[in-house]
Design an enzyme around this catalytic site. Structure first.
Site, mmCIF file in Angstrom:
data_model
loop_
_atom_site.group_PDB
_atom_site.id
_atom_site.type_symbol
_atom_site.label_atom_id
_atom_site.label_comp_id
_atom_site.label_asym_id
_atom_site.label_seq_id
_atom_site.Cartn_x
_atom_site.Cartn_y
_atom_site.Cartn_z
ATOM 1 N N ARG A 239 13.906 80.090 40.700
ATOM 2 C CA ARG A 239 14.286 78.885 41.991
ATOM 3 C C ARG A 239 12.808 78.685 43.701
ATOM 4 O O ARG A 239 12.385 79.580 43.320
ATOM 5 C CB ARG A 239 15.396 79.043 42.104
ATOM 6 C CG ARG A 239 16.912 79.324 41.835
ATOM 7 C CD ARG A 239 16.815 77.292 41.613
ATOM 8 N NE ARG A 239 18.150 77.316 41.130
ATOM 9 C CZ ARG A 239 17.735 77.284 39.186
ATOM 10 N NH1 ARG A 239 16.914 77.165 38.585
ATOM 11 N NH2 ARG A 239 18.903 77.058 38.930
ATOM 12 N N GLU A 268 12.219 69.676 44.640
ATOM 13 C CA GLU A 268 12.115 68.856 43.125
ATOM 14 C C GLU A 268 12.667 67.471 42.905
ATOM 15 O O GLU A 268 13.631 67.009 43.439
ATOM 16 C CB GLU A 268 12.507 69.941 42.268
ATOM 17 C CG GLU A 268 12.159 70.728 42.422
ATOM 18 C CD GLU A 268 12.842 72.372 41.088
ATOM 19 O OE1 GLU A 268 13.357 71.180 39.987
ATOM 20 O OE2 GLU A 268 12.701 73.502 41.310
ATOM 21 N N HIS A 287 9.368 71.977 36.030
ATOM 22 C CA HIS A 287 10.737 72.880 36.026
ATOM 23 C C HIS A 287 11.282 72.166 34.360
ATOM 24 O O HIS A 287 12.600 71.826 34.125
ATOM 25 C CB HIS A 287 12.373 71.921 36.963
ATOM 26 C CG HIS A 287 13.265 73.474 37.069
ATOM 27 N ND1 HIS A 287 13.926 73.479 38.372
ATOM 28 C CD2 HIS A 287 13.601 73.962 36.368
ATOM 29 C CE1 HIS A 287 14.726 74.342 38.411
ATOM 30 N NE2 HIS A 287 14.698 74.909 37.208
HETATM 31 C C1 DGY Z 1 19.085 76.683 35.329
HETATM 32 O O1 DGY Z 1 20.139 76.239 34.288
HETATM 33 O O2 DGY Z 1 19.460 76.903 36.350
HETATM 34 C C2 DGY Z 1 18.134 75.825 35.110
HETATM 35 O O3 DGY Z 1 16.976 75.989 36.045
HETATM 36 C C3 DGY Z 1 17.339 74.554 34.455
HETATM 37 O O4 DGY Z 1 18.069 75.109 32.561
#
Ligand code: DGY
Length: 327
Positions: A239, A268, A287
């Site tokens: 993150r 983002e 991402h």
């Molecule tokens: C999640 O699922 O938490 C990822 O960051 C994206 O697939």
């Protein structure tokens, strides 16, 4: 009467076919996530919402839903975008897709480790821009070894452990730091636990795999960047808010560290004015840690089944707040 479900994005199959067989569904068909106002309008009187990590689901959204809302099913592994306490208070189940994405995210992490070490993205751009003039050149795009170097893993959950397994194939020395040392050491004997200062000081590649919480928020800041090796690379596929971007930019400009390879950001999409975009020693991905056809489709099935299970009073596969036990 059929249950009503709101999907904030068009997610891959088989989610829509599974849900539309049993429920009335309302889907946001736009490519962009809905605004908070749109979520609030659409969630009214719904029995369930299937959301993604781009949607902030807080008490205000839950209130707008009214008392029918039984489950918030997130098409994600992380659930830091959902206010769990508010959901608990209202008796709403929150479900997620657990570690289905662990191996795919570890693959991408390793792609970033190799790409940042060997300057793959920079070199590709160099050739495309027709800057390659002299064939093989003794000092063209020198990078760093990966083989035999030290990998530091910040957060040894399922993704961190999958990265560690890959690193053994590269003869890397593997260190990790985790809030819960014992459980993880038993599960993953190939990685050695060290305190956070050693992790920062000794890692050649430091890869972040922690969840976002109040302890990890902005953990990578000026104080900690200054403890890292000047030759170190930072990799983040977890993150964005675990890194204080303002300080990362400082660290890269002042050469406190050598480079970064990022899949996630504080905000983002990343703003076009973000200085990271103009730095050669930074790799920027949008991402895509879990972005394989296979994984996204498995996640879609699980998100749909989690949701339906709650509506049918069956224990879902992956639930954040099982203690509600109201099903
Ligand atoms: C999640 O699922 O938490 C990822 O960051 C994206 O697939």
């Amino acid at each position: 009467m059929k249950k009503k479900v709101y999907l904030t994005r068009t997610i891959p199959e088989p989610a829509l076919s599974i849900l539309s067989k049993e429920c009335d569904i309302v889907v946001n068909k736009k490519p962009s996530p809905p605004t908070k106002k749109e979520i609030i309008t659409n969630i009214r009187n719904m029995d369930a919402i299937l959301c993604t990590l781009s949607d902030r689901i807080d008490g205000e959204v839950m209130d707008a839903a009214g008392s029918n809302l039984k489950v918030i099913s997130s098409y994600s592994t992380g659930y830091d975008h959902i206010d769990i306490e508010e959901a608990n208070r209202r008796g709403i189940y929150v479900t997620f897709t657990s570690d289905i994405l662990a191996e795919a995210t570890a693959d991408l992490t390793f792609a970033l480790i190799l790409s940042t070490a060997r300057r793959v993205v920079e070199a590709d751009k160099f050739v495309r821009k027709k800057h390659w003039k002299f064939g093989w050149t003794p000092n063209l795009f020198l990078g760093s070894d990966v083989n035999g170097m030290t990998l530091g893993i910040f957060g040894l959950g399922s993704i961190g452990a999958a990265v560690a397994r890959r690193a053994t194939g590269f003869n890397m020395k593997i260190l990790y730091y985790n809030r819960n040392r014992v459980v993880h050491q038993l599960n993953h004997p190939i990685a050695n636990y060290v305190d956070i200062n050693r992790l920062l000081k000794e890692s050649d590649f430091l890869s972040i795999h922690a969840t976002l919480n109040k302890d990890s928020f902005h953990f990578f800041n000026e104080v900690n960047f200054r403890k890292m090796k000047k030759t170190a690379f930072l990799i983040n596929t977890s993150r964005g808010q675990i890194i204080y971007e303002r300080d990362l930019i400082k660290a890269l400009k002042n050469k406190w560290i050598s480079g970064a390879a990022l899949d996630v950001y504080e905000k983002e999409p990343i703003s076009s004015s973000n200085p990271l975009l103009r730095m050669k020693n930074v790799i920027i991905l949008p991402h895509i840690g879990s972005a394989t056809y296979q994984v996204r489709s498995k996640m879609a099935r699980v998100a749909a089944e989690n949701l339906l299970n709650v509506l049918k009073g069956i224990e879902p596969l992956y639930v954040v707040n099982p203690h509600l036990k109201k099903m």
